[in-house]
Design an enzyme around this catalytic site. Structure first.
Site, mmCIF file in Angstrom:
data_model
loop_
_atom_site.group_PDB
_atom_site.id
_atom_site.type_symbol
_atom_site.label_atom_id
_atom_site.label_comp_id
_atom_site.label_asym_id
_atom_site.label_seq_id
_atom_site.Cartn_x
_atom_site.Cartn_y
_atom_site.Cartn_z
ATOM 1 C CB CYS A 92 -0.864 0.002 1.252
ATOM 2 S SG CYS A 92 -1.833 -1.491 1.426
ATOM 3 N NE ARG A 132 4.217 2.049 -1.493
ATOM 4 C CZ ARG A 132 5.425 1.486 -1.337
ATOM 5 N NH1 ARG A 132 6.404 1.843 -2.133
ATOM 6 N NH2 ARG A 132 5.635 0.564 -0.432
ATOM 7 C CD1 TRP A 172 -2.996 -4.286 -4.882
ATOM 8 C CD2 TRP A 172 -1.502 -5.429 -3.659
ATOM 9 N NE1 TRP A 172 -2.635 -5.413 -5.577
ATOM 10 C CE2 TRP A 172 -1.746 -6.140 -4.847
ATOM 11 C CE3 TRP A 172 -0.606 -5.959 -2.742
ATOM 12 C CZ2 TRP A 172 -1.119 -7.351 -5.153
ATOM 13 C CZ3 TRP A 172 0.025 -7.168 -3.037
ATOM 14 C CH2 TRP A 172 -0.238 -7.854 -4.231
ATOM 15 C CG ASN A 211 2.872 -1.161 3.039
ATOM 16 O OD1 ASN A 211 2.324 -2.183 2.645
ATOM 17 N ND2 ASN A 211 3.949 -0.646 2.467
ATOM 18 N N GLY A 212 1.444 -3.705 5.094
ATOM 19 C CA GLY A 212 1.998 -4.999 5.517
ATOM 20 C C GLY A 212 0.882 -5.971 5.820
ATOM 21 C CD GLU A 251 10.098 -8.208 -18.632
ATOM 22 O OE1 GLU A 251 9.811 -7.012 -18.484
ATOM 23 O OE2 GLU A 251 9.885 -9.089 -17.771
ATOM 24 C CE LYS A 299 7.118 -6.318 -18.553
ATOM 25 N NZ LYS A 299 7.358 -5.655 -17.282
ATOM 26 C CD GLU A 343 4.004 -6.804 -15.609
ATOM 27 O OE1 GLU A 343 4.464 -6.806 -14.451
ATOM 28 O OE2 GLU A 343 4.635 -6.362 -16.589
ATOM 29 C CG HIS A 397 9.080 -31.743 -26.358
ATOM 30 N ND1 HIS A 397 9.403 -32.965 -26.886
ATOM 31 C CD2 HIS A 397 10.104 -30.904 -26.688
ATOM 32 C CE1 HIS A 397 10.589 -32.883 -27.487
ATOM 33 N NE2 HIS A 397 11.028 -31.653 -27.385
ATOM 34 C CE LYS A 442 7.727 -0.064 -10.547
ATOM 35 N NZ LYS A 442 7.759 -0.509 -11.911
#
Ligand code: BG6
Length: 585
Positions: free
Chosen positions: A2, A29, A74, A100-101, A462, A466, A469, A485, A580
């Site tokens: 957060c 965040r 969050w 936050n946590g 990666e 992207k 996301e 396979h 983030k």
């Protein structure tokens, strides 16, 4: 994770507005809900203004005042509701808490407090803290009560507590990041320094197990363990406020993609003492082990190929899966911990485990003053400037460039030719048009499969991340050798398939894999220096040699993800359900 922001002694007398502006800078965040608590002048009352959803252009209805604390959430414990939005109050509505946590032992604390007749109005772990402090204030000062309560919490947590009666503020940190900022008159509290840059560049990065007591302009730092006072040393940071602004770009994501014309070259040409020392350790036989999460872990995977090209065996682990392997560490292990924020909980935990077993820690970090930096024996800062968009772009390529810089220290090589070609290519307007066109063709697709080989296998992972996301598309990446396979079953007529290539010894193999996809009806999007008739759509990149191909191919993925996200109505800066960096396990 957060975002926390607070101000004490706000000379504008608009503390709630000041906090709202600070929260807007921290929204990457967490953006499930936001809220502000204001200490009103001349009364013991705390006024609360909280809402679900993104802040966007919201205004606060709170009146004037000089002390306020705020939070952007969050959600981890309790759904996205107004009641679960922070700040949370105690029964007397005198104590406000933002957090936050994760309080891992909140259920047992809650049942103890319920037995003491405390009434809970939310489903969050955070509200427990307000009632715990309330319970302690029956016999203690707010400061002592907060310390006693905080010490009962299990997990990585950071809290800010405001007393509506006295205007005192107590801040505690153990795990989640917190930074203090000061001007001559006011004190600011924030989850990271970028939110302070338009106020001050004099900051103090709180350490774990520290607490701060603030009243008006009085600030005192304490050790949570000894409860003894400690000297607080504010330091100047050289990040500019504009760096945390969009600078005329529609989104931070696009701004940060374009900043790679500066961020990649500056790392590639850097020759620092630390880089030389780390290179020497490797020459002395230290074994590289790479630890990271998310995009950073794909950078670690690519580094495995870069080390292999130097004849050095390196192993990459997703930090969240490292624990079973931590026993293999010895005093010749050189951990490369890669993290944009330096605050990702799983990466910190893995590093702490390896450090306990005698490993040396090299950290490759972008953010300033992070927890990971404090755990490191060697710091390789990537200095890409604040990365605000949740999707990592310049952070990723600057981390990657760090391993290329290490490469050129160990085996003399000159990145200038690549730098020249890359900066010219990425600024070419045509590139954006070609990729925008490609995005238009994929807007309605729900699935896309991607293949690559050698260093373009981590590149394709990666690339796929992207797309996931920023456009919420199901994008799945494979090593091209995996196709036969099992993967080939997924391909049907018109299934979009992205093929990353380079002018290297395996180009023919990768093209033949593309032909196999095409023979199953796949729609082939080829990316690389060499076109091929198997490609239905071609995105050309320059040829700067096999290893450097990852930079071009990943940037194509960043831009395709961005344009697809826009086209599919997603927010490329704040994708749904993400944050983030994840400061909780
Ligand atoms: C995620 C971010 O939360 O954490 C990703 O959304 C990032 O962009 C990942 O790659 C790891 O974060 P960091 O800060 O450790 O590199």
């Amino acid at each position: 994770m957060c975002g926390i922001f607070g101000v004490i002694n706000d000379k504008s007398n608009q503390a709630s507005q000041t906090v709202l502006n600070g929260l807007k800078k921290l929204e990457y965040r967490g953006y499930d809900s936001w809220g502000i608590a204001l200490k009103t002048e001349g009364s013991d009352e705390i006024l609360i203004d909280k809402h679900i959803g993104k802040i966007g252009n919201a205004e606060t209805a709170l009146p004037s005042g000089v002390i306020a604390i705020g939070h952007t959430r969050w959600a981890t414990h309790g759904g996205v509701t107004d009641a679960n939005a922070h700040p949370h109050l105690d029964c007397s509505k005198r104590i406000a808490v933002i957090h936050n946590g994760i309080v891992e032992n909140y259920q047992e604390l809650e049942s103890e407090l319920r037995q003491k007749k405390h009434i809970f109005v939310s489903e969050t772990d955070t509200e427990i803290i307000a009632h715990l402090i309330e319970e302690e204030t029956k016999t203690q000062s707010l400061f002592q009560a907060t310390l006693n309560a905080f010490k009962k919490l299990v997990g990585s947590n950071a809290i800010v507590v405001l007393d509506g009666k006295t205007g005192e503020v107590v801040v505690c940190r153990n795990g989640s990041p917190l930074v203090l900022g000061v001007t001559n008159d006011s004190t600011y509290i924030a989850s990271d320094a970028t939110a302070l840059l338009d106020k001050t560049n004099r900051v103090y990065f709180m350490d774990d197990n520290e607490a701060v007591y603030i009243k008006k302009s009085y600030i005192e730092l304490f050790s949570l363990n000894t409860e003894m006072g400690k000297k607080i040393q504010f330091k100047k940071i050289d990040w500019k406020a504009e760096a945390a602004e969009k600078g005329g770009f529609a989104h931070f994501a696009l701004k940060e993609i374009s900043e790679q014309t500066r961020t990649i070259p500056q790392v590639l040409i850097k020759k620092t003492k630390e880089l030389e020392q780390v290179a020497q350790l490797i020459k002395n036989g230290y074994k590289p082990v790479l630890l990271a999460c998310g995009s950073a872990s794909y950078c670690g995977f690519a580094a495995q190929y870069i080390f292999a090209d130097l004849g050095i065996e390196a192993i990459n682990y997703g930090a969240y899966e490292y624990s079973p392997f931590a026993g293999l560490v010895n005093d010749k292990t050189l951990i490369f911990a890669i993290s944009q924020s330096g605050e990702t909980a799983d990466t910190l935990l893995a590093v702490k485990e390896a450090k306990k077993k005698g490993a040396k820690i090299v950290s490759v970090i972008n953010a300033l003053g992070s927890s990971l930096e404090r755990l490191s024996d060697y710091l390789l800062p990537v200095e890409a400037g604040p990365e605000i968009a949740v999707v990592s772009t310049k952070g990723f390529t600057a981390q990657l460039a760090t391993f290329f810089a290490l490469y050129s220290v160990i085996k003399k090589s000159d990145p200038q030719r690549f730098i020249h070609t890359f900066t010219e290519w990425i600024q070419n307007k045509n590139l954006h048009e070609i990729i925008l066109n490609c995005a238009k063709g994929l807007l309605k697709s729900e699935h896309v499969y991607l293949i690559g080989k050698h260093i373009n296998y981590p590149a394709v992972l990666e690339f796929a991340l992207k797309l996931k996301e920023t456009s919420y598309m199901h994008a799945e990446a494979f090593a091209s050798g995996e196709l036969k396979h099992g993967v080939l079953t997924l391909i049907q007529p018109e299934t979009p398939c992205i093929v990353l290539t380079a002018k290297d010894s395996v180009l023919k193999e990768v093209v033949s894999s593309a032909i196999e996809l095409k023979s199953r009806g796949g729609y082939i999007i080829g990316v690389g220096p060499t076109n091929n008739k198997a490609f239905d759509y071609f995105i050309e990149t320059p040829d700067s040699g096999p290893l450097y191909s990852i930079f071009y191919n990943v940037v194509v993925g960043q831009l395709l993800g961005y344009y697809l996200g826009i086209g599919r109505g997603a927010d490329p800066d704040k994708p749904r359900n993400l944050a983030k960096s994840v400061t909780v396990k």
